[in-house]
Design an enzyme around this catalytic site. Structure first.
Site, PDB file in Angstrom:
ATOM      1  N   ASP A  87      -5.798   2.369  -1.100  1.00  0.00           N
ATOM      2  CA  ASP A  87      -4.462   2.388  -1.705  1.00  0.00           C
ATOM      3  C   ASP A  87      -3.758   1.048  -1.516  1.00  0.00           C
ATOM      4  O   ASP A  87      -2.533   0.980  -1.514  1.00  0.00           O
ATOM      5  CB  ASP A  87      -3.627   3.524  -1.105  1.00  0.00           C
ATOM      6  CG  ASP A  87      -3.441   3.386   0.402  1.00  0.00           C
ATOM      7  OD1 ASP A  87      -4.204   2.616   1.020  1.00  0.00           O
ATOM      8  OD2 ASP A  87      -2.544   4.037   0.956  1.00  0.00           O
ATOM      9  N   ASP A 103       0.840  -1.194   0.000  1.00  0.00           N
ATOM     10  CA  ASP A 103       0.000   0.000   0.000  1.00  0.00           C
ATOM     11  C   ASP A 103       0.871   1.239   0.000  1.00  0.00           C
ATOM     12  O   ASP A 103       2.069   1.186   0.288  1.00  0.00           O
ATOM     13  CB  ASP A 103      -1.039  -0.014   1.119  1.00  0.00           C
ATOM     14  CG  ASP A 103      -0.466   0.294   2.482  1.00  0.00           C
ATOM     15  OD1 ASP A 103       0.738   0.588   2.579  1.00  0.00           O
ATOM     16  OD2 ASP A 103      -1.210   0.241   3.467  1.00  0.00           O
ATOM     17  N   LEU A 104       0.291   2.344  -0.399  1.00  0.00           N
ATOM     18  CA  LEU A 104       1.029   3.594  -0.553  1.00  0.00           C
ATOM     19  C   LEU A 104       1.103   4.328   0.785  1.00  0.00           C
ATOM     20  O   LEU A 104       0.075   4.622   1.395  1.00  0.00           O
ATOM     21  CB  LEU A 104       0.352   4.477  -1.607  1.00  0.00           C
ATOM     22  CG  LEU A 104       0.324   3.915  -3.028  1.00  0.00           C
ATOM     23  CD1 LEU A 104      -0.493   4.815  -3.935  1.00  0.00           C
ATOM     24  CD2 LEU A 104       1.733   3.755  -3.577  1.00  0.00           C
TER      25      LEU A 104
END
Length: 415
Positions: free
Chosen positions: A341, A298-299
């Site tokens: 995300d 994930d970001l």
């Protein structure tokens, strides 16, 4: 219409045309045979109209709409031909030659319509206007026959008139021109179905030639001509059902299916798609003993993009990251967005190759951030789970392991 369905459809119309109806002719007489043959043709033509017109909003196929509409009015003239046939005695004031006039008008309308269909392409058509034109032509033909304007085609005790024979040859010529024009349809239709309509026209031409030979409306040449014409109509069903019904509905169902397994924002697989393809891959691995690696990511700081630049910018960032993902991994790796995300890649390989792909993605991330100041605060965290060959671990179990490692990495970064 699948190949097997098409095959069974042709077999069915072949048995009906060349086995069942000739038996009726042999044992029950010509009039019943003719009535059944004509009624079956009429039903086929009406079904062509129903299928082609009612599915147009899905198929958007103007050629199918044009042909199917024409066959409604071909069916109307065919109905009058059947009612006025010698021996039916249904319509008062009918002369024996009128049935042949209705037949000639019907076939001319059909032949011209099929030829015109090859010139339509993707031109827009008004269904209402098309029906008005065909209705006016059909009404004009009927009026001309009942008022004696239409030329005589058949005389009892003498046979076919010169006009009737010439008209049959003109219809044959139009059919030949249509066959030569079929390449134009090949741009819009599957070649195999263009061949089907070609065979339909060819059998129709054979019927027309036979119709120039009979002397009595009850003789063998007339009967054979009706059988060939029925077979021609049956082949048209294969074409219209495929192009007007099967193809648009297959496209529609495929679109619905794709939406059910795809993430609407990025176009990657969603959780449903990931689960479906993972299950298929794991089933295949039972035979081939394949190792899998699941990489979850994930970001980092993605919320900052939304908060500082808005959710539209956040969506754009996710779409850009999707491009990085698809370039960093192989075409056959299963890449999915679970939500927000959070992304997942399922690879049919071990941890070494997954680590190489991860490094490739991290390098691409740095370039991305360096070229767009709105992405500079972003980072990426990973969690990896391996499913060894022969393992029975489920996707849910792999996701749980990878998620736990992902959380650990994020906690390390925060600390």
């Amino acid at each position: 219409m699948e190949k097997t369905d098409r095959f069974y459809g042709v077999i069915a119309i072949t048995i009906l045309t060349f086995v069942f109806l000739p038996i009726i002719w042999a044992f029950q007489g010509y009039l019943l045979f003719h009535t059944l043959t004509e009624n079956i043709s009429i039903i086929i033509h009406i079904l062509l109209f129903v299928v082609g017109s009612r599915t147009y909003k899905f198929s958007k196929n103007t050629v199918v709409l044009f042909i199917s509409t024409a066959y409604l009015y071909v069916a109307a003239l065919g109905f009058l031909h059947a009612l006025s046939y010698k021996g039916m005695n249904i319509i008062v004031g009918i002369e024996s030659g009128m049935a042949t006039q209705f037949w000639v008008a019907r076939r001319m309308l059909e032949a011209v319509s099929l030829l015109l269909a090859t010139f339509i392409g993707k031109k827009a058509l008004s269904f209402v206007r098309l029906n008005i034109v065909y209705a006016l032509i059909t009404i004009g033909v009927i009026v001309s026959i009942f008022t004696g304007i239409f030329p005589v085609c058949y005389i009892d005790g003498i046979g076919l008139t010169t006009f009737k024979k010439i008209t049959e040859y003109v219809i044959i010529l139009i059919g030949v021109l249509t066959l030569l024009r079929l390449k134009a349809l090949g741009k819009s239709f599957d070649l195999v179905y263009v061949k089907v309509i070609g065979w339909a026209i060819a059998f129709g031409l054979a019927a027309e030639f036979v119709f120039t030979l009979y002397v009595s409306v009850y003789d063998s040449f007339n009967g054979i001509g009706h059988l060939l014409y029925l077979f021609s109509s049956g082949l048209l069903v294969v074409f219209i059902v495929r192009e007007g019904l099967d193809k648009p509905y297959n496209i529609m169902f495929h679109t619905v299916y794709e939406k059910s397994i795809r993430d609407h924002l990025t176009g990657l697989y969603n959780r449903n798609g990931l689960e479906e393809f993972a299950h298929a891959s794991f089933e295949r691995a039972k035979r081939f003993k394949t190792t899998f690696c699941l990489l979850m990511m994930d970001l980092d700081n993605f919320k900052m993009v939304n908060d500082e630049y808005g959710h539209m910018e956040g969506d754009e960032a996710l779409r850009e990251f999707k491009e990085l993902l698809t370039r960093a991994f192989r075409e056959y790796d299963i890449v999915a967005r679970l939500g927000g995300d959070e992304f997942v890649v399922l690879m049919e390989d071990g941890a070494d190759l997954a680590a190489i792909a991860q490094k490739r993605l991290e390098t691409a991330m740095e370039t991305w951030k360096a070229t767009n100041h709105r992405r500079r605060q972003l980072g990426i965290s990973f969690g990896m789970a391996v499913r060894d060959a022969g393992s029975t671990a489920t996707l849910a179990e792999l996701l749980a392991v990878a998620d736990a490692l992902l959380i650990q990495e994020k906690l390390k970064k925060h600390s």
